[in-house]
Design a protein around this motif. Structure first.
Motif, PDB file in Angstrom:
ATOM      1  N   ALA A  19      21.089  38.645  40.657  1.00  9.68           N
ATOM      2  CA  ALA A  19      22.047  39.207  39.699  1.00  9.68           C
ATOM      3  C   ALA A  19      22.930  38.114  39.129  1.00  9.68           C
ATOM      4  CB  ALA A  19      22.910  40.275  40.371  1.00  9.68           C
ATOM      5  N   MET A  20      23.603  38.453  38.032  1.00  9.59           N
ATOM      6  CA  MET A  20      24.625  37.592  37.441  1.00  9.59           C
ATOM      7  C   MET A  20      25.968  38.311  37.565  1.00  9.59           C
ATOM      8  SD  MET A  20      23.304  34.741  36.209  1.00  9.59           S
ATOM      9  CE  MET A  20      24.548  34.194  35.051  1.00  9.59           C
ATOM     10  N   ILE A  21      26.984  37.572  37.935  1.00  8.51           N
ATOM     11  CA  ILE A  21      28.325  38.151  38.018  1.00  8.51           C
ATOM     12  C   ILE A  21      28.911  38.166  36.610  1.00  8.51           C
ATOM     13  CG2 ILE A  21      30.647  37.899  38.964  1.00  8.51           C
ATOM     14  CD1 ILE A  21      29.431  36.506  41.371  1.00  8.51           C
ATOM     15  N   LYS A  22      29.135  39.345  36.109  1.00 15.13           N
ATOM     16  CA  LYS A  22      29.705  39.486  34.771  1.00 15.13           C
ATOM     17  C   LYS A  22      31.228  39.448  34.799  1.00 15.13           C
ATOM     18  CE  LYS A  22      27.436  39.916  31.812  1.00 15.13           C
ATOM     19  NZ  LYS A  22      26.767  38.850  31.041  1.00 15.13           N
ATOM     20  N   LYS A  23      31.803  39.984  35.880  1.00 11.34           N
ATOM     21  CA  LYS A  23      33.255  40.013  35.991  1.00 11.34           C
ATOM     22  C   LYS A  23      33.625  40.109  37.467  1.00 11.34           C
ATOM     23  CE  LYS A  23      37.338  42.647  34.485  1.00 11.34           C
ATOM     24  NZ  LYS A  23      37.811  43.855  33.760  1.00 11.34           N
ATOM     25  N   ILE A  24      34.660  39.396  37.844  1.00  7.00           N
ATOM     26  CA  ILE A  24      35.141  39.471  39.221  1.00  7.00           C
ATOM     27  C   ILE A  24      36.670  39.518  39.191  1.00  7.00           C
ATOM     28  CG2 ILE A  24      35.046  36.942  39.501  1.00  7.00           C
ATOM     29  CD1 ILE A  24      34.301  37.541  42.484  1.00  7.00           C
ATOM     30  N   ASP A  25      37.232  40.510  39.882  1.00  6.45           N
ATOM     31  CA  ASP A  25      38.675  40.738  39.878  1.00  6.45           C
ATOM     32  C   ASP A  25      39.197  40.602  41.304  1.00  6.45           C
ATOM     33  OD1 ASP A  25      41.278  41.514  39.567  1.00  6.45           O
ATOM     34  OD2 ASP A  25      40.840  43.501  38.729  1.00  6.45           O
ATOM     35  N   VAL A  26      40.017  39.579  41.545  1.00  8.76           N
ATOM     36  CA  VAL A  26      40.551  39.328  42.891  1.00  8.76           C
ATOM     37  C   VAL A  26      42.038  39.649  42.964  1.00  8.76           C
ATOM     38  CG1 VAL A  26      38.818  37.536  43.279  1.00  8.76           C
ATOM     39  CG2 VAL A  26      41.069  36.904  42.387  1.00  8.76           C
ATOM     40  N   SER A  27      42.601  40.257  41.937  1.00 11.55           N
ATOM     41  CA  SER A  27      44.052  40.479  41.873  1.00 11.55           C
ATOM     42  C   SER A  27      44.564  41.320  43.037  1.00 11.55           C
ATOM     43  CB  SER A  27      44.431  41.124  40.535  1.00 11.55           C
ATOM     44  OG  SER A  27      43.732  42.354  40.353  1.00 11.55           O
ATOM     45  N   LYS A  28      43.856  42.390  43.366  1.00  7.45           N
ATOM     46  CA  LYS A  28      44.303  43.251  44.461  1.00  7.45           C
ATOM     47  C   LYS A  28      44.238  42.523  45.802  1.00  7.45           C
ATOM     48  CE  LYS A  28      43.155  47.675  42.282  1.00  7.45           C
ATOM     49  NZ  LYS A  28      42.350  48.932  42.381  1.00  7.45           N
ATOM     50  N   ALA A  29      43.227  41.688  45.967  1.00  8.03           N
ATOM     51  CA  ALA A  29      43.106  40.925  47.218  1.00  8.03           C
ATOM     52  C   ALA A  29      44.258  39.937  47.345  1.00  8.03           C
ATOM     53  CB  ALA A  29      41.766  40.198  47.246  1.00  8.03           C
ATOM     54  N   LEU A  30      44.638  39.294  46.251  1.00  6.78           N
ATOM     55  CA  LEU A  30      45.725  38.316  46.289  1.00  6.78           C
ATOM     56  C   LEU A  30      47.078  38.973  46.526  1.00  6.78           C
ATOM     57  CD1 LEU A  30      44.660  35.962  43.361  1.00  6.78           C
ATOM     58  CD2 LEU A  30      44.679  35.408  45.801  1.00  6.78           C
ATOM     59  N   GLU A  31      47.220  40.240  46.152  1.00  2.76           N
ATOM     60  CA  GLU A  31      48.477  40.958  46.363  1.00  2.76           C
ATOM     61  C   GLU A  31      48.647  41.416  47.805  1.00  2.76           C
ATOM     62  OE1 GLU A  31      48.304  44.142  43.610  1.00  2.76           O
ATOM     63  OE2 GLU A  31      48.655  42.894  41.829  1.00  2.76           O
ATOM     64  N   LEU A  32      47.596  41.392  48.572  1.00  4.70           N
ATOM     65  CA  LEU A  32      47.661  41.863  49.959  1.00  4.70           C
ATOM     66  C   LEU A  32      48.468  40.879  50.800  1.00  4.70           C
ATOM     67  CD1 LEU A  32      46.477  44.156  51.758  1.00  4.70           C
ATOM     68  CD2 LEU A  32      44.640  42.567  52.350  1.00  4.70           C
ATOM     69  N   PRO A  33      49.519  41.352  51.490  1.00  7.42           N
ATOM     70  CA  PRO A  33      50.308  40.444  52.332  1.00  7.42           C
ATOM     71  C   PRO A  33      49.436  39.777  53.407  1.00  7.42           C
ATOM     72  CG  PRO A  33      51.442  42.539  52.029  1.00  7.42           C
ATOM     73  CD  PRO A  33      50.059  42.724  51.471  1.00  7.42           C
ATOM     74  N   GLY A  34      49.594  38.479  53.540  1.00  2.00           N
ATOM     75  CA  GLY A  34      48.821  37.728  54.520  1.00  2.00           C
ATOM     76  C   GLY A  34      47.657  36.958  53.924  1.00  2.00           C
ATOM     77  N   VAL A  35      47.276  37.285  52.696  1.00  4.23           N
ATOM     78  CA  VAL A  35      46.191  36.550  52.045  1.00  4.23           C
ATOM     79  C   VAL A  35      46.755  35.236  51.499  1.00  4.23           C
ATOM     80  CG1 VAL A  35      44.565  36.530  50.111  1.00  4.23           C
ATOM     81  CG2 VAL A  35      44.865  38.602  51.484  1.00  4.23           C
ATOM     82  N   ARG A  36      46.138  34.132  51.879  1.00  6.43           N
ATOM     83  CA  ARG A  36      46.623  32.821  51.452  1.00  6.43           C
ATOM     84  C   ARG A  36      45.827  32.244  50.286  1.00  6.43           C
ATOM     85  NH1 ARG A  36      50.410  34.321  53.576  1.00  6.43           N
ATOM     86  NH2 ARG A  36      51.473  33.530  55.439  1.00  6.43           N
ATOM     87  N   ALA A  37      44.547  32.572  50.199  1.00  6.44           N
ATOM     88  CA  ALA A  37      43.735  32.018  49.109  1.00  6.44           C
ATOM     89  C   ALA A  37      42.465  32.841  48.938  1.00  6.44           C
ATOM     90  CB  ALA A  37      43.372  30.563  49.391  1.00  6.44           C
ATOM     91  N   VAL A  38      42.000  32.912  47.709  1.00  9.14           N
ATOM     92  CA  VAL A  38      40.721  33.538  47.380  1.00  9.14           C
ATOM     93  C   VAL A  38      39.998  32.594  46.424  1.00  9.14           C
ATOM     94  CG1 VAL A  38      39.518  35.482  46.344  1.00  9.14           C
ATOM     95  CG2 VAL A  38      41.604  35.883  47.674  1.00  9.14           C
TER      96      VAL A  38
END
Length: 207
Positions: free
Chosen positions: A49-68
């Motif tokens: 497959a090809m990645i057409k779009k990837i959204d990491v905004s919700k993951a980055l908003e999670l407390p404790g997440v340092r990097a994506v």
């Protein structure tokens, strides 16, 4: 009567057996250091497959997440033998191909962050055996390898390179130290050969 050996044919207790069965043995998951982060990989559920779009905004908003990290901000590292596989790519080529890397303060948070990453894929045709992969018109995995075939002699397997390594091996000087009173099983082994390094090849496959 056969020759008597010290170890062959005799039961030998593992030096770590008591620690393992009593639960005292320490494993990698038991190690905790100050400021340590936990990693998680979000993987592709599709074989091609090809990645057409990837959204990491919700993951980055999670407390404790340092990097994506995704293909959009990843280092341009290319691995494999021969080198052809990027650390993260918008083109995923097998089920389990890494799509995003997450670092968080706990393992649970890292897992939750991976679930929050939203990916939109364009599903591509896939092949399931070697005959399909090399057939005319088969899906092309890597642009540099026509018909999904790595050409013979592709680095690091070129004949000239291999000949150089064999010549170095023949001219290498070897040293070893044998325990007193024995004539076998050297305890120290060291080599010096131009262009060679102990431990084998200097790259590992990530295919």
């Amino acid at each position: 009567m056969g020759k008597e050996f010290r170890h062959i044919g005799k039961p030998t207790a593992r030096i770590d057996s008591r620690a393992i069965v009593t639960g005292a043995a320490e494993y990698a998951n038991d190690i905790h250091m100050h400021g340590m982060l936990y990693g998680r990989i979000k993987m592709s559920p599709h074989p091609h497959a090809m990645i057409k779009k990837i959204d990491v905004s919700k993951a980055l908003e999670l407390p404790g997440v340092r990097a994506v990290m995704t293909y959009e901000n990843a280092f341009d590292w290319v691995t494999g033998m021969p080198a052809q596989k990027r650390l993260l790519d918008c083109h995923v080529r097998f089920v389990g191909d890494p799509v995003a890397l997450i670092a968080a303060t706990t393992n649970r948070i890292a897992e939750e962050a991976a679930d929050l990453i939203q990916v939109e894929y364009e599903i591509l045709p896939a092949v399931n055996d070697l005959d399909e992969a090399i057939a005319e018109g088969a899906p092309q995995l890597y642009d540099q390898f026509s018909h999904n075939i790595i050409e013979r002699g592709c680095p690091p397997f070129r004949k000239s390179l291999w000949a150089t390594r064999k010549r170095d091996l023949r001219s290498a000087r070897w040293w070893w130290r044998v325990p007193p009173g024995t004539t076998r099983s050297p305890t120290l082994f060291r080599q010096r050969a131009r262009g060679l390094s102990p431990g084998g090849t200097d790259r590992t496959s990530a295919i």
